[in-house]
Design an enzyme around this catalytic site. Structure first.
Site, PDB file in Angstrom:
ATOM      1  N   HIS A 148       0.570  -1.099  -0.251  1.00  0.00           N
ATOM      2  CA  HIS A 148      -0.141  -0.152  -0.011  1.00  0.00           C
ATOM      3  C   HIS A 148       0.893   1.450   0.337  1.00  0.00           C
ATOM      4  O   HIS A 148       0.628   2.123  -0.898  1.00  0.00           O
ATOM      5  CB  HIS A 148      -0.685  -0.333   1.337  1.00  0.00           C
ATOM      6  CG  HIS A 148      -1.854   1.142   1.087  1.00  0.00           C
ATOM      7  ND1 HIS A 148      -3.257   1.294   1.119  1.00  0.00           N
ATOM      8  CD2 HIS A 148      -2.146   2.577   2.359  1.00  0.00           C
ATOM      9  CE1 HIS A 148      -3.800   2.316   1.903  1.00  0.00           C
ATOM     10  NE2 HIS A 148      -2.900   2.934   2.169  1.00  0.00           N
ATOM     11  N   GLU A 149       1.930   1.386   1.020  1.00  0.00           N
ATOM     12  CA  GLU A 149       2.727   2.338   0.954  1.00  0.00           C
ATOM     13  C   GLU A 149       3.496   3.025  -0.078  1.00  0.00           C
ATOM     14  O   GLU A 149       3.720   3.747  -0.711  1.00  0.00           O
ATOM     15  CB  GLU A 149       3.562   2.120   1.938  1.00  0.00           C
ATOM     16  CG  GLU A 149       2.635   2.605   3.038  1.00  0.00           C
ATOM     17  CD  GLU A 149       2.020   3.333   3.634  1.00  0.00           C
ATOM     18  OE1 GLU A 149       2.456   4.213   3.401  1.00  0.00           O
ATOM     19  OE2 GLU A 149       1.197   2.896   3.852  1.00  0.00           O
ATOM     20  N   HIS A 152       1.164   3.904  -3.377  1.00  0.00           N
ATOM     21  CA  HIS A 152       0.914   5.714  -2.593  1.00  0.00           C
ATOM     22  C   HIS A 152       2.976   6.501  -3.396  1.00  0.00           C
ATOM     23  O   HIS A 152       2.912   7.539  -4.156  1.00  0.00           O
ATOM     24  CB  HIS A 152       1.736   6.352  -1.523  1.00  0.00           C
ATOM     25  CG  HIS A 152       0.064   6.337  -0.665  1.00  0.00           C
ATOM     26  ND1 HIS A 152      -0.727   6.392  -1.384  1.00  0.00           N
ATOM     27  CD2 HIS A 152       0.020   5.819   0.145  1.00  0.00           C
ATOM     28  CE1 HIS A 152      -2.202   5.941  -0.444  1.00  0.00           C
ATOM     29  NE2 HIS A 152      -1.936   5.932   0.647  1.00  0.00           N
ATOM     30  N   HIS A 158      -5.812   6.538  -2.735  1.00  0.00           N
ATOM     31  CA  HIS A 158      -6.978   6.081  -2.317  1.00  0.00           C
ATOM     32  C   HIS A 158      -7.803   5.446  -3.107  1.00  0.00           C
ATOM     33  O   HIS A 158      -8.323   6.615  -3.975  1.00  0.00           O
ATOM     34  CB  HIS A 158      -6.950   6.599  -0.682  1.00  0.00           C
ATOM     35  CG  HIS A 158      -6.525   6.133   0.655  1.00  0.00           C
ATOM     36  ND1 HIS A 158      -6.149   7.515   1.208  1.00  0.00           N
ATOM     37  CD2 HIS A 158      -5.007   5.022   0.677  1.00  0.00           C
ATOM     38  CE1 HIS A 158      -4.872   6.663   2.546  1.00  0.00           C
ATOM     39  NE2 HIS A 158      -5.040   5.752   1.924  1.00  0.00           N
ATOM     40  N   TYR A 207      -9.867   2.609   2.191  1.00  0.00           N
ATOM     41  CA  TYR A 207     -10.054   2.401   3.119  1.00  0.00           C
ATOM     42  C   TYR A 207     -11.388   1.544   3.590  1.00  0.00           C
ATOM     43  O   TYR A 207     -11.545   1.047   2.680  1.00  0.00           O
ATOM     44  CB  TYR A 207     -10.389   3.889   3.959  1.00  0.00           C
ATOM     45  CG  TYR A 207     -10.330   5.078   3.974  1.00  0.00           C
ATOM     46  CD1 TYR A 207      -8.351   5.401   3.712  1.00  0.00           C
ATOM     47  CD2 TYR A 207     -10.717   5.991   4.496  1.00  0.00           C
ATOM     48  CE1 TYR A 207      -7.888   6.216   3.480  1.00  0.00           C
ATOM     49  CE2 TYR A 207      -9.939   7.348   4.503  1.00  0.00           C
ATOM     50  CZ  TYR A 207      -8.401   7.065   4.345  1.00  0.00           C
ATOM     51  OH  TYR A 207      -7.694   8.703   4.171  1.00  0.00           O
TER      52      TYR A 207
HETATM   53 ZN   LIG Z   1      -2.492   5.073   2.478  1.00  0.00          ZN
END
Ligand SMILES: [Zn+2]
Length: 428
Positions: A148-149, A152, A158, A207
């Site tokens: 996930h990181e 980014h 997101h 999320y």
């Molecule tokens: Zn995030």
């Protein structure tokens, strides 16, 4: 509608800290433990670090010029990370895209600097500077969080920030912590280019259901109620995450050229992969993904999810034995009574992990919870511990009712309730 005043949540029936003292506490979500600022740069949406100029650009909604935020073909990452999980995360990205991470000794160029910071966070896209931090700190040591990181850093926002998100989710602002509403902003197509990849509930970038909740109630409701359990997975990149990365970084074009093909022959959401063959999403088969065999989410849907249209007994998974934690313990029961009837649910058993003051300091059902949606189908009252006394009934105000059961522990036996359909007064 809540029918039994005596069972109203007063905390008296909650399992106390002492009762649970010998149990290992399940991990908290990193979104709740991350700092709000690092060295003066604000943390945005829980785990995105913005430079001061990016922050200004975001506030002014001008957006980041995307192509310049992509990493160039020949860039060297600097994957300095002593945790093995960082290499796993990079290996995961390299396995499914054409992006290559290599250690570099030339630090006078853009590169990723893995740090063990106070949480999990990253900048969006490549910064035009000599190195940028990506923090894999305490509580971040799972493949899905690292992926996930890195997402980014590669330029992913997101999932629920997508311009088309309102077609798929409802944001319940009344349940969001004060001053945290901006975490649920939606961005225009100037900022986010989804490259025609459909919205993905199962994205590693989405999320979870209760992100930034002040009361334990759902902050993001999926418009398809049965999809509620899909959001917030952190097991790794979804098919559509990979597809998007492979479009952004022109991997598919490279693979087509390498394999002597002129255009992508894959159908139904498949894409041409490194092995000179189509990479097909779940629910399709055939060399070109041409046969539809099920839905994209089929394999991910919790087996205890169901639409309920007949009277009977509903229970948590494995009841009267202990329920499982994680994806197996996530359930949606979407109840639909016949015309001119309303659902009535009477509990015969209820035992879950108790309250914890992790929702912004308020005691709430942080780990395990049953959310009962009776009038508003987007969220409802949340129960845990032993706060529903056997005999308590809940009646829907309309024909539909939704039960949302989620678990992070596996210490208790859960719940059982009898469902009946009552004639609605005044309805012919
Ligand atoms: Zn995030």
């Amino acid at each position: 509608m809540f029918n039994d005043e005596e069972a109203e949540d007063d905390g008296e029936n909650d399992v106390t800290e002492d009762d649970e003292g010998d149990m290992e506490l399940p991990p908290r979500d990193f979104m709740d433990t991350n700092p709000t600022e690092v060295k003066g740069d604000p943390i945005f949406e829980g785990d995105i670090l913005l430079t001061q100029s990016q922050w200004r650009a975001m506030r002014e909604k001008k957006g980041i010029a995307y192509e310049t935020s992509y990493w160039p073909d020949d860039s060297d990452g600097l994957p300095f990370c002593t945790l093995q999980i960082c290499s796993h995360g990079m290996d995961h990205w390299m396995e499914h895209t054409c992006i290559k991470f290599q250690e570099t000794t030339n630090i006078n160029q853009p590169h990723l600097k893995y740090i063990y910071g106070g949480g999990c966070y990253s900048y969006i896209g490549m910064l035009n500077q000599n190195g940028q931090d990506i923090s894999i700190g305490s509580g971040c040591d799972t493949l899905g969080i690292v992926a996930h990181e890195i997402g980014h850093a590669m330029g992913f926002f997101h999932e629920q920030s997508r311009p088309d998100r309102d077609d798929y989710v409802v944001i319940n602002y009344e349940n969001i912590q004060d001053n945290r509403e901006s975490n649920f902003n939606k961005y225009s197509t100037n900022i986010i280019n989804s490259h025609n990849i459909p919205y993905d509930y199962s994205s590693d970038m989405h999320y979870g259901s209760t992100g930034f909740s002040i009361n334990g109630k759902t902050t993001i409701t999926t418009k398809d109620y049965l999809a509620q359990t899909l959001i917030g997975q952190r097991d790794g990149l979804s098919h559509r995450d990979k597809h998007l990365a492979n479009i952004m970084y022109k991997c598919i074009d490279k693979w087509l050229a390498k394999c002597g093909e002129s255009q992508d022959p894959c159908q139904n959401g498949g894409y041409y992969g490194a092995g000179c063959a189509c990479v097909c999403p779940s629910g399709t088969s055939g060399s070109y993904c041409e046969t539809e065999t099920g839905s994209y989410y089929g394999a991910l849907q919790s087996s205890c999810n169901e639409k309920v249209t007949t009277e009977g007994t509903l229970t948590s998974p494995n009841h009267p034995n202990k329920y499982p934690n994680g994806p197996e313990g996530q359930c949606i029961k979407w109840i639909q009574a016949p015309e001119c009837h309303v659902p009535k649910l009477t509990f015969s058993a209820f035992e879950l992990y108790g309250k914890n003051p992790y929702c912004n300091g308020n005691s709430c059902c942080y780990f395990d919870a049953l959310e009962i949606r009776t009038d508003n189908l987007n969220y409802g009252e949340v129960f845990c511990g032993t706060s529903i006394t056997p005999g308590t009934s809940f009646t829907g105000t309309g024909r539909e009712m939704v039960l949302y059961f989620r678990t992070k522990s596996d210490y208790y036996t859960g719940w059982s309730a009898d469902l009946t359909f009552e004639k609605q007064e005044g309805c012919e």
